[in-house]
Enzyme design. Structure first.
Site, short mmCIF file in Angstrom:
data_model
loop_
_atom_site.label_atom_id
_atom_site.label_comp_id
_atom_site.label_asym_id
_atom_site.label_seq_id
_atom_site.Cartn_x
_atom_site.Cartn_y
_atom_site.Cartn_z
CD GLU A 25 -8.79 -1.18 10.93
OE1 GLU A 25 -8.82 -1.82 9.88
OE2 GLU A 25 -8.26 0.02 10.46
NE ARG A 71 -0.96 4.71 8.97
CZ ARG A 71 -2.75 5.13 9.16
NH1 ARG A 71 -3.17 4.09 8.21
NH2 ARG A 71 -2.98 4.38 10.01
CB SER A 82 -12.05 -3.88 8.41
OG SER A 82 -11.10 -2.65 9.14
NE ARG A 125 -3.97 -1.91 2.55
CZ ARG A 125 -4.80 -2.76 3.35
NH1 ARG A 125 -4.86 -1.72 4.17
NH2 ARG A 125 -5.43 -4.08 3.50
NE ARG A 141 -2.19 -1.78 11.68
CZ ARG A 141 -2.40 -1.01 11.06
NH1 ARG A 141 -3.95 -1.07 12.11
NH2 ARG A 141 -2.68 -0.39 11.04
#
Length: 430
Positions: free
Chosen positions: A349, A277, A352, A262, A391
């Site tokens: 987070e 991130r 999702s 990403r 994560r």
């Protein structure tokens, strides 16, 4: 992607859904465009019909040696040919305009999704586990990893730049152990089929899941027009593109452990330290393909499968129902699972889990054939992280850190760690 007929029949509901998403009403504009396209198509069909009739009349006139009529009809056919060419061009332009309008409109939220502009309106669905009480000040994961000599951001910076990391030794093995544990759980207990999918995809695959055209800047593109996947959701969901599946094959549950890429285009200044991130990370993805009547139950099931990973690892977490302003483009309803990070003193987070209805299926032309007969129907698609591996590594480091700087390995991961129970500082190495 929306069905024009549905918008015509449900204009008020469509605009209300957009309003809940914080967008202006668009039904009237879309219907007007479609009316224009329909009028163009009707005129085109009339012209084609008249051309066919005139061509037959030419044959009769020639047989009757009526040269004047032949000449007039041939002039009419030539004019009709030009009109048809223009009509076909106009129809293509209107089709493209409608498609370009529809393809950037997000999915509509379900009625039970809370309204709100952002994450402040998210609602806690449940909270599992109690955060550990430390008798020392807990450190953040990058402090732990660097002190162990097994997490190297400086080396990654030299090789690739910011938002990359090099993991070494026991931490590299721990990340591998986490991914393997997740795959074994999802395939062995939850009935998912493991897939090793492509990491490079074409435009139409990224379009099918809703990543293109709206979010192109969030992706990495190669010089020969492939896209690096930001999540295996793209590859897995597109396995059913342009196909008709028998209902007996559903639900189809797929999982993959892949690298993800990403650009983090909108993340300037966010989480610049550590692994939260990054441009490259690994994730175990869960995708379900099912029928419309089963999709909501499948959403709860998929979410529970992701939650079970954290339960087995003994990591406290909470599950949040996202508001209309915080959920993703293709989603009708999303749960975010947030794991407790003591080093940050916050929930962050880690997954999702979304139900998308037939939104992606329409973009991919993915359908199933009902077992009781009838014409094919668009499938419903769902996806979720089960979990983000990097994560999860962060959460293990922060929750299992010890006062002497070592990290205990959770019981569930020890079978994957060759007998290692504690990660200690590396004595030497690269």
């Amino acid at each position: 992607m929306f069905d024009i007929k549905w918008i015509r029949d449900n204009a008020d509901a469509f605009d209300e859904g957009l309003k809940r998403r914080g967008l202006e009403a668009q039904a009237a504009e879309i219907i007007a465009l479609d009316d224009k396209r329909r009028a163009c198509l009707t005129a085109l069909q009339d012209a084609q019909s008249r051309r066919n009739a005139a061509s037959k009349e030419i044959g009769k006139a020639k047989a009757a040696k009526d040269d004047a009529t032949v000449s007039n009809l041939m002039g009419e056919v030539a004019e009709l040919k030009d009109r048809i060419a223009k009509g076909e061009n106009d129809e293509r332009k209107l089709d493209a305009e409608i498609r370009e309008t529809l393809e950037v409109i997000p999915n509509l939220p379900r009625a039970d999704v809370p309204d709100g502009a952002d994450e402040k309106s998210n609602v806690e669905a449940r909270k599992i586990g109690t955060p550990r009480k430390f008798d020392f000040a807990p450190k953040q994961h990058f402090e732990i990893g660097e002190a162990l000599g097994l997490m190297d951001f400086e080396a990654a910076q030299k090789i690739s730049g910011a938002r990359f990391v090099v993991l070494k030794g026991a931490l590299a093995r721990l990340e591998r152990a986490i991914g393997s544990f997740m795959l074994d759980l999802h395939t062995g207990e939850f009935g998912y089929t493991e897939v090793n999918p492509p990491l490079l995809v074409k435009d139409q695959a990224a379009y099918g899941t809703g990543n293109l055209p709206k979010f192109a800047e969030d992706l990495f593109k190669t010089t020969n027009d492939f896209w690096l996947i930001p999540t295996a959701e793209i590859s897995l969901t597109n396995l059913v593109r342009e196909s008709i599946i028998e209902e007996a094959q559903l639900p189809m549950r797929l999982t993959a452990w892949t690298p993800c890429f990403r650009s983090e285009a909108g993340a300037a200044g966010k989480d610049t330290r550590g692994m939260i991130r990054q441009h490259q990370f690994s994730k175990v993805e869960l995708v379900s393909i099912t029928t419309p009547d089963k999709s909501l139950d499948e959403h709860e099931r998929l979410t529970s499968c992701a939650e079970e990973v954290l339960k087995r690892l003994g990591l406290p977490f909470r599950t949040m129902l996202l508001s209309t302003g915080d959920m993703g483009f293709a989603s009708q309803k999303t749960y975010d699972i947030e794991v407790w990070l003591p080093g940050q003193n916050a929930y962050r987070e880690i997954s999702s889990c979304s139900v998308c209805g037939d939104f992606q299926a329409r973009r991919m032309d993915a359908r199933y054939r009902p077992k009781d007969g009838g014409k094919p129907v668009h499938v419903h698609t769902l996806n979720g992280s089960g979990l983000a591996v990097g994560r999860t590594l962060i959460a293990v480091l922060e929750n299992y850190q010890q006062a002497d700087g070592t990290v205990a390995i959770p019981e569930a991961l020890r079978p994957y760690m060759a007998g290692l129970t504690v990660i200690e500082r590396a004595n030497s190495g690269i």
